[in-house]
Design an enzyme around this catalytic site. Structure first.
Site, PDB file in Angstrom:
ATOM      1  N   LYS A   1      42.752  30.175  37.279  1.00 33.07           N
ATOM      2  CA  LYS A   1      42.726  28.920  37.572  1.00 33.07           C
ATOM      3  C   LYS A   1      41.619  27.809  38.343  1.00 33.07           C
ATOM      4  O   LYS A   1      40.298  28.154  37.540  1.00 33.07           O
ATOM      5  CB  LYS A   1      43.843  28.684  38.069  1.00 33.07           C
ATOM      6  CG  LYS A   1      45.728  29.152  37.584  1.00 33.07           C
ATOM      7  CD  LYS A   1      46.911  28.839  38.171  1.00 33.07           C
ATOM      8  CE  LYS A   1      48.149  29.236  38.425  1.00 33.07           C
ATOM      9  NZ  LYS A   1      48.038  30.649  38.469  1.00 33.07           N
TER      10      LYS A   1
ATOM     11  N   ARG B   1      42.895  35.517  32.390  1.00 39.06           N
ATOM     12  CA  ARG B   1      43.832  36.127  33.038  1.00 39.06           C
ATOM     13  C   ARG B   1      44.336  37.027  33.400  1.00 39.06           C
ATOM     14  O   ARG B   1      44.593  37.873  33.321  1.00 39.06           O
ATOM     15  CB  ARG B   1      45.348  35.961  31.984  1.00 39.06           C
ATOM     16  CG  ARG B   1      44.984  34.767  30.856  1.00 39.06           C
ATOM     17  CD  ARG B   1      45.457  33.357  31.757  1.00 39.06           C
ATOM     18  NE  ARG B   1      46.411  33.099  31.485  1.00 39.06           N
ATOM     19  CZ  ARG B   1      47.423  32.444  31.293  1.00 39.06           C
ATOM     20  NH1 ARG B   1      46.975  31.768  30.299  1.00 39.06           N
ATOM     21  NH2 ARG B   1      48.923  32.434  31.639  1.00 39.06           N
TER      22      ARG B   1
ATOM     23  N   GLU C   1      45.146  54.185  34.956  1.00 37.83           N
ATOM     24  CA  GLU C   1      46.365  55.035  36.243  1.00 37.83           C
ATOM     25  C   GLU C   1      45.982  54.843  37.652  1.00 37.83           C
ATOM     26  O   GLU C   1      45.568  56.589  37.389  1.00 37.83           O
ATOM     27  CB  GLU C   1      47.291  55.687  35.781  1.00 37.83           C
ATOM     28  CG  GLU C   1      48.789  54.903  34.828  1.00 37.83           C
ATOM     29  CD  GLU C   1      48.788  55.025  33.580  1.00 37.83           C
ATOM     30  OE1 GLU C   1      47.649  55.538  32.980  1.00 37.83           O
ATOM     31  OE2 GLU C   1      49.765  55.262  32.838  1.00 37.83           O
TER      32      GLU C   1
ATOM     33  N   TYR D   1      42.682  53.639  29.583  1.00 35.95           N
ATOM     34  CA  TYR D   1      43.666  53.457  29.852  1.00 35.95           C
ATOM     35  C   TYR D   1      43.665  54.270  31.773  1.00 35.95           C
ATOM     36  O   TYR D   1      42.734  55.446  31.801  1.00 35.95           O
ATOM     37  CB  TYR D   1      44.696  54.579  29.909  1.00 35.95           C
ATOM     38  CG  TYR D   1      46.271  54.016  29.721  1.00 35.95           C
ATOM     39  CD1 TYR D   1      46.769  53.396  30.311  1.00 35.95           C
ATOM     40  CD2 TYR D   1      46.628  53.847  28.463  1.00 35.95           C
ATOM     41  CE1 TYR D   1      47.817  52.268  30.257  1.00 35.95           C
ATOM     42  CE2 TYR D   1      47.443  53.085  27.900  1.00 35.95           C
ATOM     43  CZ  TYR D   1      48.126  52.759  29.162  1.00 35.95           C
ATOM     44  OH  TYR D   1      49.132  51.661  28.504  1.00 35.95           O
TER      45      TYR D   1
ATOM     46  N   ASP E   1      49.796  32.353  49.208  1.00 38.25           N
ATOM     47  CA  ASP E   1      49.652  32.382  47.441  1.00 38.25           C
ATOM     48  C   ASP E   1      48.583  31.433  46.745  1.00 38.25           C
ATOM     49  O   ASP E   1      49.290  29.414  47.039  1.00 38.25           O
ATOM     50  CB  ASP E   1      50.662  32.262  46.797  1.00 38.25           C
ATOM     51  CG  ASP E   1      50.978  32.041  45.287  1.00 38.25           C
ATOM     52  OD1 ASP E   1      49.315  32.032  44.601  1.00 38.25           O
ATOM     53  OD2 ASP E   1      51.698  32.153  44.614  1.00 38.25           O
TER      54      ASP E   1
ATOM     55  N   THR F   1      45.762  34.547  41.355  1.00 36.06           N
ATOM     56  CA  THR F   1      45.732  34.718  40.672  1.00 36.06           C
ATOM     57  C   THR F   1      43.873  33.771  40.070  1.00 36.06           C
ATOM     58  O   THR F   1      43.599  33.636  40.495  1.00 36.06           O
ATOM     59  CB  THR F   1      46.378  33.405  38.775  1.00 36.06           C
ATOM     60  OG1 THR F   1      45.700  31.901  39.211  1.00 36.06           O
ATOM     61  CG2 THR F   1      47.697  33.679  38.349  1.00 36.06           C
TER      62      THR F   1
HETATM   63  N1  DSN Z   1      52.199  27.819  35.382  1.00 36.90           N
HETATM   64  C1  DSN Z   1      51.202  27.957  36.806  1.00 36.90           C
HETATM   65  C2  DSN Z   1      50.931  26.359  36.812  1.00 36.90           C
HETATM   66  O1  DSN Z   1      51.226  25.694  35.791  1.00 36.90           O
HETATM   67  O2  DSN Z   1      50.825  25.901  38.065  1.00 36.90           O
HETATM   68  C3  DSN Z   1      51.784  28.701  37.267  1.00 36.90           C
HETATM   69  O3  DSN Z   1      52.302  30.164  37.868  1.00 36.90           O
END
Ligand code: DSN
Length: 416
Positions: free
Chosen positions: A225, A231, A53, A51, A196, A222
């Site tokens: 991707k 993740r 924080e 942990y 974003d 994120t």
């Molecule tokens: N679920 C993601 C996507 O497939 O684009 C976005 O959050």
């Protein structure tokens, strides 16, 4: 036997079957990828026991000698890869990252302006079913008839609603965004510009997509991707907003960061700074363009007429098949993607007219132009024979044979 196999054979077996599925299928979900074994190892490490924080050097709990180093390395690598002034690597995923930005700069009822969800925007950009559309006055901009962003329309909307935050970014838009134009509009109406870049972060890191950094006040992404990490998510911003962002992430939105994810983000960022990652991202874009060419030749209607990034949105209205029917039939044939609304869709979001696909995962396993031709042809056969289970089964076998030739990162042990 592994510990998991011994203690929980049920979960072990399901994970094993999922490994086989990920090996055997052509994975085209535009937000998915295959992480390296090194990223997997960090994600599954004992760092999950800790942990932490707070932030490096300013924690609430003790025992952070090594965690502080890991988080600082992740931050420094993100700054180097993206040229960001300040980085927060703690958001649990993209949605909480976006919420943290709103928390940092908005009060309930304030106005945000983002791309409409049915036109390719994200839930967290102000959709009425998301907290972003319930707690804030969310206004959206739409695409023009050709499915392309109309910057004059965005400007008019911004002049009308005077947003505190103007959001650029998407989940299903196959074109490059004009960040300079967004900046100009934000400046004209006195809004913060938030980008974003979750979908195209890897392409920015690899230098094959314009960078939002000279223009944006805040950039969220994120990490799993096109960036090919675990993740998780990051918020990057100009130095002047560092305090507000950090305070919004912790203690505003979240408790302790997921240290195993932080370590894996650091590993992914090290990978993202290599020449081989640059080549990978160039191939992602090339593959998308090649696949788009094949599909267009087969009479598929690509929204905007093609792609400039890793993804394609296909309107199937001319093919006598719905998005859901196509996605199900493709899945049965071993080609996995999602059905998706297309701009001005007459059908409902759960049963829309289109499909969305991307080339990040297949490029990670080494698919190139020749495989795009094979894949485009297979997709065409599926769509033309979607009710014929024998044809779908035959294609599934061809898909598996193709996949056997291209072991995916992290799954080399499954390859025959
Ligand atoms: N679920 C993601 C996507 O497939 O684009 C976005 O959050």
């Amino acid at each position: 036997m592994t510990a998991l196999q011994q203690q929980d054979p049920e979960i072990f077996s399901l994970i094993q079957q999922e490994e086989v599925r990920q090996h055997n299928k052509i994975r085209l979900i535009a937000s998915e990828n295959y992480v390296s074994s090194a990223v997997l190892e960090a994600t599954g490490s004992i760092l999950t026991n800790k942990y932490s924080e707070g932030y490096p050097g300013k924690r609430y709990y003790e025992g952070q000698q090594l965690i502080d180093q890991i988080e600082s390395i992740a931050i420094d690598r993100a700054k180097a890869v993206f040229g960001a002034e300040h980085v927060n690597v703690q958001p649990y995923s993209g949605s909480p990252a976006n919420m943290a930005v709103y928390l940092a700069f908005l009060k309930p009822g304030d106005t945000i302006l983002g791309m409409a969800l049915p036109h390719g925007g994200h839930l967290t950009h102000g959709s009425k079913v998301s907290i972003s559309g319930k707690y804030f006055n969310a206004v959206s901009y739409a695409l023009n008839e050709e499915g392309i962003l109309d910057y004059e329309e965005i400007r008019n909307k911004a002049l009308e609603c005077k947003p505190k935050i103007l959001i650029a970014g998407h989940s299903a838009y196959p074109r490059i965004l004009d960040f300079a134009k967004f900046r100009e509009i934000a400046d004209e109406v006195g809004a913060l510009l938030m980008v974003d870049m979750a979908h195209f972060a890897g392409l920015v890191a690899g230098g094959v997509h314009p960078s939002p950094f000279p223009y944006a006040d805040v950039v969220t992404t994120t990490t799993h991707k096109s960036l090919r990490g675990p993740r998780g998510a990051m918020i990057m911003c100009k130095a002047e907003y560092a305090k507000a962002i950090d305070k919004a992430v912790f203690p505003g939105m979240q408790g302790g960061p997921h240290d195993s994810t932080t370590a894996a983000i650091a590993v992914a960022l090290k990978e993202a700074s290599t020449d081989s990652f640059k080549k990978y991202t160039a191939q992602v874009v090339e593959n998308a363009a090649s696949l788009a060419d094949v599909l267009i030749e087969k009479g598929f209607n690509l929204v905007t007429g093609g792609t400039e990034n890793h993804l394609m949105l296909i309107d199937l209205s001319n093919k006598n098949i719905t998005g859901k029917q196509a996605a199900k039939a493709l899945d049965a044939a071993g080609i996995v993607l999602n059905c998706n609304s297309v701009p001005f869709d007459k059908r409902k979001p759960f049963d829309p007219s289109g499909i969305r696909l991307g080339t990040c995962a297949i490029t990670s396993r080494g698919f190139a132009k020749a495989e795009m031709v094979i894949l485009g042809n297979m997709m065409d056969r599926v769509v033309n024979n979607f009710e014929d289970s024998a044809v779908l089964a035959e294609i599934a076998q061809e898909v598996q044979a193709l996949c056997d030739k291209f072991p995916a990162p992290g799954l080399e042990h499954i390859a025959k």
